[in-house]
Write a protein that holds these residues in place. Structure first.
Motif, mmCIF file in Angstrom:
data_model
loop_
_atom_site.group_PDB
_atom_site.id
_atom_site.type_symbol
_atom_site.label_atom_id
_atom_site.label_comp_id
_atom_site.label_asym_id
_atom_site.label_seq_id
_atom_site.Cartn_x
_atom_site.Cartn_y
_atom_site.Cartn_z
ATOM 1 N N LEU A 8 -5.928 -0.101 12.361
ATOM 2 C CA LEU A 8 -5.883 -1.145 13.403
ATOM 3 C C LEU A 8 -4.854 -2.233 13.094
ATOM 4 N N GLY A 9 -4.411 -2.298 11.830
ATOM 5 C CA GLY A 9 -3.537 -3.387 11.390
ATOM 6 C C GLY A 9 -2.303 -3.569 12.261
ATOM 7 N N LEU A 10 -1.527 -2.499 12.448
ATOM 8 C CA LEU A 10 -0.285 -2.630 13.226
ATOM 9 C C LEU A 10 -0.578 -2.887 14.698
ATOM 10 N N VAL A 31 2.428 4.897 15.136
ATOM 11 C CA VAL A 31 1.751 4.085 14.113
ATOM 12 C C VAL A 31 1.156 2.800 14.681
ATOM 13 N N GLY A 68 7.851 5.470 3.638
ATOM 14 C CA GLY A 68 8.539 5.634 4.921
ATOM 15 C C GLY A 68 7.651 6.375 5.916
ATOM 16 N N PHE A 80 -4.638 4.774 14.604
ATOM 17 C CA PHE A 80 -3.777 5.833 14.082
ATOM 18 C C PHE A 80 -3.407 5.578 12.618
ATOM 19 N N GLY A 112 -8.173 1.835 4.916
ATOM 20 C CA GLY A 112 -7.774 1.066 6.097
ATOM 21 C C GLY A 112 -8.412 1.617 7.363
ATOM 22 N N THR A 113 -8.095 0.955 8.458
ATOM 23 C CA THR A 113 -8.738 1.313 9.726
ATOM 24 C C THR A 113 -7.762 1.865 10.756
ATOM 25 N N LYS A 169 0.828 -1.214 0.000
ATOM 26 C CA LYS A 169 0.000 0.000 0.000
ATOM 27 C C LYS A 169 0.862 1.264 0.000
ATOM 28 N N ASP A 209 10.410 -2.530 2.636
ATOM 29 C CA ASP A 209 9.969 -1.876 1.393
ATOM 30 C C ASP A 209 10.768 -0.598 1.190
HETATM 31 P P1 ADP Z 1 -3.875 0.929 8.154
HETATM 32 O O1 ADP Z 1 -2.875 0.299 7.263
HETATM 33 O O2 ADP Z 1 -5.182 0.252 8.144
HETATM 34 O O3 ADP Z 1 -3.957 2.404 7.982
HETATM 35 P P2 ADP Z 1 -2.012 0.140 10.168
HETATM 36 O O4 ADP Z 1 -2.168 0.053 11.653
HETATM 37 O O5 ADP Z 1 -1.613 -1.093 9.481
HETATM 38 O O6 ADP Z 1 -3.351 0.721 9.638
HETATM 39 O O7 ADP Z 1 -0.949 1.253 9.884
HETATM 40 C C1 ADP Z 1 -1.016 2.502 10.525
HETATM 41 C C2 ADP Z 1 -0.326 3.557 9.726
HETATM 42 O O8 ADP Z 1 1.093 3.335 9.722
HETATM 43 C C3 ADP Z 1 -0.703 3.577 8.289
HETATM 44 O O9 ADP Z 1 -1.873 4.346 8.089
HETATM 45 C C4 ADP Z 1 0.521 4.226 7.658
HETATM 46 O O10 ADP Z 1 0.426 5.619 7.768
HETATM 47 C C5 ADP Z 1 1.661 3.736 8.513
HETATM 48 N N1 ADP Z 1 2.359 2.585 7.908
HETATM 49 C C6 ADP Z 1 2.198 1.268 8.212
HETATM 50 N N2 ADP Z 1 3.028 0.501 7.473
HETATM 51 C C7 ADP Z 1 3.718 1.317 6.664
HETATM 52 C C8 ADP Z 1 4.732 1.156 5.661
HETATM 53 N N3 ADP Z 1 5.205 -0.063 5.335
HETATM 54 N N4 ADP Z 1 5.232 2.249 5.043
HETATM 55 C C9 ADP Z 1 4.775 3.482 5.361
HETATM 56 N N5 ADP Z 1 3.818 3.725 6.294
HETATM 57 C C10 ADP Z 1 3.294 2.664 6.950
#
Ligand code: ADP
Length: 475
Positions: free
Chosen positions: A426-428, A410, A401, A415, A423-424, A372, A397
């Motif tokens: 919530l992934g990280l 993050v 950044g 956030f 997205g939400t 993404k 990747d």
């Molecule tokens: P989402 O992807 O649903 O927005 P995540 O919790 O996965 O939620 O990620 C939170 C935020 O961290 C993302 O919105 C993005 O701004 C940043 N982020 C996560 N992974 C990357 C990445 N590989 N490169 C750049 N920014 C990232």
């Protein structure tokens, strides 16, 4: 009167402690000074009596007891501003310097003490003059026979006057000290209570939802900490409210897009008249969008489960390399759309004890983020490296950044650096918690414009046994 509360407690405590201490010191001091004054009077008379006795012993002046001898004795041993009485050994006054009532019997406690051979001492009120006096008595022997008692009586009025003055002075000093302590404790209590009242007023406002108010004032020590913690709490609430608002708006957007598409295709297809091929395309879109919706809802449900510790892992042996290969296959088409190349680098084949589905969820999310936030025609590497007791998986990747400012946020729930990316948020947060459930760690190394490495470390029950002798990476 100070009303109930900390202020009164502090003032009362100080008052009681200082008052008790002062009372004790004053009583001891006054008793000591009284005894000092009385002892000085006594020693003075004692010296005189001793001299009289020595004088008598040396010269044996009075061999016979008659009134002339007694008069001589009275003349020789009298002492200025002191009454001298000569008594017989029963305590009857034979003669005295004041010519007052010579025939009376003296019954005070100094007489039996003198008769028993000691120096008799008595302090009390003289009934005839109604003044405080001290009497010192001594038995005089002639040829080993008890003959007379010398009794000196001196007024204690002057000494008592002095003692009274000293008492007044020390009481005055005591009261001043108490006054000072009261003023000081009131000041101290105010310095605690005023900020507390202020902080309470501010927190009452916050309780009503006004999170913009802040505790003002430069308070010290614990109060300062309390004020800054409260201010920090308000900032955090504002921030998390903001994050939640962002989440609601982005999730609404995320939900609306597939729903609009499903609704559109549903309406179109229900109007009829389409050939089977068009109908198939429509149905495929409806199915894909529904899947997206399910994915979204599941992510939210997962997060809620993790929050309430309800996520149970189905633990088994997971061959990590196979799992990562599967992920590459899953994400292939998505990467293809941006002409991104997915590469897996691994010389080892570690076996991890964990929940295969949840581990897959972690890495799917990391690779999905990498795709993404990467430019077209870039490369995403998944690097698996074994270390003694643990395995490291890096998802690397060369994309957008993350700036330093956002890096430690993050992983916060909801956030997103930019809600426009979909997205939400919530992934990280979910990945982090799942990694922790596997007793692992997740680290994010990133530089704005350079790319990102998300490093997951998982524990190994058995080492990989690879030919490469890797050492554990620096913390
Ligand atoms: P989402 O992807 O649903 O927005 P995540 O919790 O996965 O939620 O990620 C939170 C935020 O961290 C993302 O919105 C993005 O701004 C940043 N982020 C996560 N992974 C990357 C990445 N590989 N490169 C750049 N920014 C990232």
């Amino acid at each position: 009167m100070i009303k109930k509360g900390i202020r009164r407690q502090i003032v009362l405590h100080y008052f009681i402690v200082v008052f008790t201490a002062l009372l004790l010191v004053e009583v001891i001091f006054l008793l000591a000074i009284r005894s000092y004054y009385y002892d000085s009077v006594y020693s003075h008379i004692y010296g005189y009596v001793k001299n009289a006795e020595d004088y008598y012993q040396k010269f044996r002046l009075f061999e016979e007891e008659n009134i002339n001898i007694l008069s001589d004795m009275l003349a020789n041993f009298r002492m200025t501003s002191t009454e001298l009485q000569i008594l017989d050994i029963k305590g009857k006054v034979l003669i005295n310097t004041t010519e007052f009532n010579p025939d009376t019997n003296i019954t005070t406690s100094d007489i039996p003490q003198a008769i028993s051979g000691n120096m008799g001492r008595w302090v009390g009120r003289q009934p005839s003059t109604n003044e405080d006096v001290m009497a010192v008595s001594k038995l005089i022997q002639i040829n080993g026979e008890d003959k007379f008692i010398l009794r000196y009586t001196t007024s204690l009025t002057t000494v008592n006057d002095k003692l009274f003055n000293v008492t007044l002075l020390s009481l005055g000093i005591g009261m001043s000290v108490l006054g000072l302590v009261l003023a000081f404790s009131l000041g101290l209590a105010n310095s605690i209570v005023k900020p507390l009242n202020n902080i309470t007023a501010v927190s009452a406002q916050m309780a009503k939802g006004k999170y913009k108010v802040r505790v003002k004032g430069d308070y010290k020590y614990e109060l300062g900490e309390l004020a800054s913690t409260l201010n920090h709490m308000a900032e955090e609430i504002v921030r998390s409210n903001q994050v939640k608002d962002d989440f609601i708006s982005s999730i609404s957007h995320e939900l609306r897009t597939p729903l609009t598409s499903i609704k559109g295709w549903g309406e179109t297809l229900s109007s009829g008249g389409f050939d089977p091929e068009e109908t198939k395309v429509g149905m495929q879109i409806i199915s894909k969008e529904t899947e997206r919706l399910i994915g979204l809802v599941e992510e939210i449900l997962d997060f809620s489960k993790l929050q309430h510790n309800e996520m149970k892992l189905v633990v088994g042996e997971v061959i990590l390399k196979e799992l990562l290969q599967e992920i590459m296959l899953n994400m292939w088409t998505k990467a293809e759309k941006k002409y991104i190349k997915l590469v897996l680098e691994s010389d080892d084949n570690p076996v991890v004890i964990g929940d295969g589905n949840r581990l897959k969820q972690i890495f799917l999310n990391l690779v999905d983020n990498a795709i993404k936030f990467s430019e077209e025609n870039s490369v995403i590497k998944i690097v698996l490296t074994c270390y003694p007791g643990q395995v490291e998986v890096d998802v690397q990747d060369n994309g957008l950044g993350i700036s330093e400012e956002h890096l430690n946020r993050v992983r916060d729930r909801f956030f997103q650096v930019s809600p426009l990316n979909g997205g939400t948020g919530l992934g990280l947060a979910i990945s982090q918690q799942l990694v922790e459930q596997h007793q692992g760690t997740m680290e994010i190394l990133s530089e704005l414009g350079e790319g990102t490495i998300v490093r997951v470390m998982l524990p190994l029950v058995e080492d990989c046994g690879s030919t490469d002798e890797n050492t554990v990476p620096d913390e």
